[in-house]
Scaffold this motif. Structure first.
Motif, mmCIF file in Angstrom:
data_model
loop_
_atom_site.group_PDB
_atom_site.id
_atom_site.type_symbol
_atom_site.label_atom_id
_atom_site.label_comp_id
_atom_site.label_asym_id
_atom_site.label_seq_id
_atom_site.Cartn_x
_atom_site.Cartn_y
_atom_site.Cartn_z
ATOM 1 N N GLN A 164 3.269 8.216 -3.468
ATOM 2 C CA GLN A 164 4.321 8.987 -4.116
ATOM 3 C C GLN A 164 5.657 8.247 -4.095
ATOM 4 O OE1 GLN A 164 3.644 11.956 -5.664
ATOM 5 N NE2 GLN A 164 1.512 11.504 -5.084
ATOM 6 N N ARG A 165 5.766 7.253 -3.234
ATOM 7 C CA ARG A 165 7.036 6.530 -3.081
ATOM 8 C C ARG A 165 6.797 5.025 -3.152
ATOM 9 N NH1 ARG A 165 10.839 9.863 -0.469
ATOM 10 N NH2 ARG A 165 12.326 8.231 -1.020
ATOM 11 N N PRO A 166 6.438 4.491 -4.325
ATOM 12 C CA PRO A 166 6.082 3.061 -4.403
ATOM 13 C C PRO A 166 7.226 2.127 -4.035
ATOM 14 C CG PRO A 166 6.263 4.038 -6.597
ATOM 15 C CD PRO A 166 6.286 5.169 -5.624
ATOM 16 N N LEU A 167 8.438 2.425 -4.503
ATOM 17 C CA LEU A 167 9.566 1.542 -4.188
ATOM 18 C C LEU A 167 9.861 1.549 -2.697
ATOM 19 C CD1 LEU A 167 11.997 2.223 -7.186
ATOM 20 C CD2 LEU A 167 10.391 0.328 -6.861
ATOM 21 N N ALA A 223 7.767 7.733 4.209
ATOM 22 C CA ALA A 223 6.696 7.393 3.269
ATOM 23 C C ALA A 223 5.390 8.087 3.625
ATOM 24 C CB ALA A 223 6.504 5.875 3.240
ATOM 25 N N THR A 224 5.025 8.104 4.909
ATOM 26 C CA THR A 224 3.763 8.720 5.303
ATOM 27 C C THR A 224 3.802 10.235 5.116
ATOM 28 O OG1 THR A 224 4.540 8.715 7.610
ATOM 29 C CG2 THR A 224 3.103 6.913 6.916
ATOM 30 N N GLN A 225 4.969 10.833 5.298
ATOM 31 C CA GLN A 225 5.084 12.269 5.036
ATOM 32 C C GLN A 225 4.904 12.568 3.556
ATOM 33 O OE1 GLN A 225 8.893 13.326 6.712
ATOM 34 N NE2 GLN A 225 8.087 13.547 8.780
ATOM 35 N N ALA A 226 5.446 11.702 2.699
ATOM 36 C CA ALA A 226 5.307 11.899 1.254
ATOM 37 C C ALA A 226 3.865 11.725 0.803
ATOM 38 C CB ALA A 226 6.218 10.934 0.501
ATOM 39 N N ASP A 227 3.144 10.768 1.431
ATOM 40 C CA ASP A 227 1.773 10.472 1.015
ATOM 41 C C ASP A 227 0.727 11.236 1.804
ATOM 42 O OD1 ASP A 227 2.534 8.680 -0.975
ATOM 43 O OD2 ASP A 227 2.658 7.006 0.440
ATOM 44 N N GLY A 247 -2.553 5.581 5.112
ATOM 45 C CA GLY A 247 -3.327 4.600 4.349
ATOM 46 C C GLY A 247 -2.498 3.745 3.417
ATOM 47 N N PRO A 248 -1.702 4.338 2.496
ATOM 48 C CA PRO A 248 -0.874 3.515 1.616
ATOM 49 C C PRO A 248 0.145 2.668 2.381
ATOM 50 C CG PRO A 248 -1.054 5.751 0.758
ATOM 51 C CD PRO A 248 -1.638 5.774 2.133
ATOM 52 N N ALA A 249 0.646 3.186 3.504
ATOM 53 C CA ALA A 249 1.630 2.434 4.283
ATOM 54 C C ALA A 249 1.024 1.144 4.812
ATOM 55 C CB ALA A 249 2.166 3.291 5.426
ATOM 56 N N VAL A 250 -0.203 1.225 5.319
ATOM 57 C CA VAL A 250 -0.881 0.027 5.818
ATOM 58 C C VAL A 250 -1.105 -0.965 4.676
ATOM 59 C CG1 VAL A 250 -2.984 -0.844 6.905
ATOM 60 C CG2 VAL A 250 -1.969 1.311 7.688
ATOM 61 N N PHE A 251 -1.556 -0.460 3.524
ATOM 62 C CA PHE A 251 -1.826 -1.325 2.372
ATOM 63 C C PHE A 251 -0.565 -2.059 1.934
ATOM 64 C CE2 PHE A 251 -1.936 -2.006 -2.224
ATOM 65 C CZ PHE A 251 -3.118 -2.708 -2.370
ATOM 66 N N TYR A 252 0.535 -1.339 1.752
ATOM 67 C CA TYR A 252 1.758 -1.968 1.265
ATOM 68 C C TYR A 252 2.423 -2.848 2.317
ATOM 69 C CZ TYR A 252 1.681 0.549 -3.142
ATOM 70 O OH TYR A 252 1.337 1.003 -4.391
ATOM 71 N N THR A 253 2.212 -2.536 3.594
ATOM 72 C CA THR A 253 2.734 -3.410 4.632
ATOM 73 C C THR A 253 2.149 -4.809 4.489
ATOM 74 O OG1 THR A 253 3.082 -1.610 6.206
ATOM 75 C CG2 THR A 253 2.860 -3.814 7.119
#
Length: 308
Positions: free
Chosen positions: A86-89, A190-194, A198-204
């Protein structure tokens, strides 16, 4: 790290997901993770004396990004599902911030030594407390703010301004703690939004690898054949530490593990003293004790407040 425990961890800490918490297992995992991170820091200090820091951080991130991509591809939905956020940037920004923080941290290791850098780095939980006020709108009581004050007094004990020649490079040691605190708060949002990490690990892994590649390729230099073994050890120590940290959080609650994260400082001092012959300054030890004590007290107060 966390990377709530460590900036250079690529995973986001989470509460125990097992049905029965196993604190002793979690503690064993986190202790081994801290030892791995101390080895990682020692190898980074060695390589920083020989090669441009962005160059070998890039090589390390390539290994990490490959690991993240393989894991993501094996999960339901594959890479497309892993990249949904939900928060790509914000996700991209936190990935870039983390890799910049790592570069600055390694530069500090090279210039200041393991003991001093780790002492400053231990400030990041206190920095989170301060930054959470304007960023998250959290209310922090006077006791926790007093703990922050004691922690920064510990920094002054280490720096001892006015005693001896002033080294501006000492300020470099403060930047990684501030950077990690900002990264941790961005991760929380970010993790609260998603609804998960999972997405946090990927984008990290992916955003960080892309950013450091743009920088690191411009610093490419030939690597001595035997130094590839050190680079491999660096990647192995990082990945093993990350894996153990994830397993530790799967075994028990984060609040049980956080105090043991400070042992990384102890391990770092021992590596600096035994391997790099760094002197152990009694004033620095006193400053470290003040920082660790303040951090543990702030953690205890936060736990009590959460318990109501």
């Amino acid at each position: 790290m966390t990377e709530s425990l460590r900036a250079r961890c690529a995973a986001v800490p989470h509460e125990a997901s097992v049905a029965q918490s196993d604190p002793s297992l979690g503690i064993r995992y986190v202790l081994f993770a801290m030892l791995c991170f101390a080895v990682q820091d020692g190898v980074s200090k060695y390589l920083a004396a020989l090669y441009p820091v962005p160059f070998f951080v890039m090589l390390r991130y390539w290994v990490f990004a490959g690991f993240v991509l393989v894991l993501a591809s094996r999960k339901p939905g594959g890479l497309r599902a892993a990249a949904q956020t939900q928060r790509p940037l914000l996700q991209i920004a936190r990935g870039v911030l983390l890799v910049l923080q790592i570069v600055v941290f390694v530069e500090a290791l090279d210039r200041l030594g393991l003991a001093t850098t780790m002492a400053f780095f231990a400030l990041y939980p206190l920095a989170i407390t301060v930054l959470a006020i304007p960023i998250l709108g959290e209310t922090v009581g006077w006791r926790r703010m007093a703990a922050v004050g004691v922690g920064f007094l510990g920094v002054l004990v280490i720096l001892r301004p006015g005693v001896g020649p002033w080294d501006p490079a000492l300020l470099l040691g403060l930047l990684p703690a501030i950077g990690l605190a900002g990264y941790s708060l961005m991760t929380r949002i970010a993790t609260q939004a998603d609804g998960g990490s999972g997405p946090a690990v990927f984008y990290t892994g992916v955003a960080g690898a892309a950013a450091i590649t743009l920088w690191g390729l411009g610093n490419w230099v030939p690597v001595a054949p035997w130094d590839w073994a050190w680079i491999a050890l660096l990647a192995l120590a990082a990945m093993t530490g990350h894996s153990c940290l994830i397993r530790a959080y799967d075994a028990t609650e984060a609040v049980r593990l956080q105090p043991f994260a400070y042992l990384q400082m102890v391990f770092g001092v021992l590596v600096g003293w035994t391997v790099f012959a760094e002197p152990v300054d009694p004033w620095a030890i006193l400053g470290m004790a003040m920082i660790v004590g303040a951090g543990l007290y702030a953690l205890w107060r936060e736990r009590r407040a959460a318990a109501g």
